[in-house]
Enzyme design. Structure first.
Site, short mmCIF file in Angstrom:
data_model
loop_
_atom_site.label_atom_id
_atom_site.label_comp_id
_atom_site.label_asym_id
_atom_site.label_seq_id
_atom_site.Cartn_x
_atom_site.Cartn_y
_atom_site.Cartn_z
N ASP A 165 8.83 -5.09 -47.87
CA ASP A 165 9.07 -3.31 -48.85
C ASP A 165 8.37 -2.70 -48.37
OD1 ASP A 165 6.29 -3.87 -48.39
OD2 ASP A 165 6.22 -5.71 -50.31
N ASP A 172 -3.99 -11.89 -56.34
CA ASP A 172 -3.48 -12.10 -58.47
C ASP A 172 -2.04 -13.05 -57.86
OD1 ASP A 172 -1.46 -10.35 -57.32
OD2 ASP A 172 -1.86 -8.51 -59.29
N HIS A 225 0.63 -12.02 -56.32
CA HIS A 225 1.91 -11.46 -55.82
C HIS A 225 2.10 -11.60 -54.60
CE1 HIS A 225 -0.94 -7.98 -54.67
NE2 HIS A 225 0.36 -7.77 -53.95
N GLU A 273 4.28 -7.90 -58.82
CA GLU A 273 3.24 -8.17 -59.16
C GLU A 273 3.69 -9.20 -60.89
OE1 GLU A 273 0.82 -6.69 -57.95
OE2 GLU A 273 1.11 -4.43 -57.53
#
EC number: 3.5.99.6
Length: 266
Positions: A72, A141, A143, A148
């Site tokens: 990314d 979380d 991801h 996400e």
């Protein structure tokens, strides 16, 4: 899925680096048949990059015939910014090994046509056949990359809006000022990751414990994108002791017994 239960972050880094080196050396890459490696950024892989650089300097591995694709990149952050992933990768890894500049592939978060940039990235990955080993981390979380919660498990490289929690977590790299953290990023998709021959995810710290539990003991669920690894034929989770605190005792015991021979000598 394999779970490699270790004690410290340093051990996780050493195990992951050793696994990467073994895979590269067993592949015996050449200019016409390179090894394709997917790479992450952030705090989690730092011990792995340090160990890889040490192994390279010791003559145990060469990256001359390795092609890399990063997961990314922030959108709108200048390439030369110290917290761009371009800068991170060069500072912590690329500048210390023998990988040719033309073998390095990073998303351009400042491309004039973002959709074309993402499409071309996918096409370039496909031009090599597949990524042989994709290393990554996981967010609190669940991801992976910047996929996400609620990301499609079939998603490809695209632009994503970062959640507030992710931006807060990353603000430690931006003088603890969340307003400096970009709101958007380009990221490989969950489907892109699942296309890799092997996926290795590093998990460090008690704040990642619920994500690890979701990945190993939970159901496949787009709210925990890390759970997609249950669908992968060759997935590895390499974790330190604090990250396992939410796993069942019998789950941890099972993997400790299963991987006993593979965690020696760290």
């Amino acid at each position: 899925m394999r779970l490699i239960p270790l004690t410290t972050a340093e051990q996780v880094g050493k195990w992951a680096a050793r696994h990467i080196v073994n895979r590269i050396n067993a592949f015996k890459p050449t200019a016409n048949r390179p090894f394709v490696l997917g790479l992450p950024t952030g705090g989690t892989p730092m011990t792995t990059y340090k160990a890889l650089v040490e192994m390279h300097k010791a003559g145990q591995v060469s990256f001359k015939h390795v092609i890399t694709f990063n997961m990314d990149e922030y959108v709108g952050l200048p390439k030369e910014h110290p917290e761009s992933y371009y800068s991170f990768m060069h500072r912590n890894f690329f500048d210390h090994v023998d990988i040719p500049a033309e073998n390095i592939n990073l998303l351009n978060g400042n491309a004039l046509d973002i959709d074309a940039e993402c499409r071309q990235y996918e096409e370039k990955i496909r031009s090599y056949g597949k990524i042989h080993l994709f290393m990554g981390g996981v967010g609190n979380d669940g991801h992976i990359a910047f996929n996400e919660p609620a990301s499609s498990l079939a998603s490809r490289t695209r632009i994503k809006t970062l959640t507030h929690d992710t931006r807060v977590a990353n603000s430690r790299f931006f003088d603890n000022d969340v307003n400096q953290v970009p709101k958007y990023a380009l990221t490989v998709g969950v489907g892109t990751l699942l296309d890799a021959e092997e996926v290795m995810i590093l998990v460090l710290g008690s704040q990642k414990a619920l994500a690890l539990q979701a990945a190993v003991e939970g159901c496949v669920n787009h709210m925990w994108t890390i759970s997609c690894l249950q669908l992968h034929p060759k997935a590895i989770m390499v974790c330190d002791e604090p990250s396992t605190m939410e796993l069942k005792v019998k789950t941890l015991r099972y993997f400790n017994e299963l991987e006993a021979e593979n965690i020696k000598g760290l």
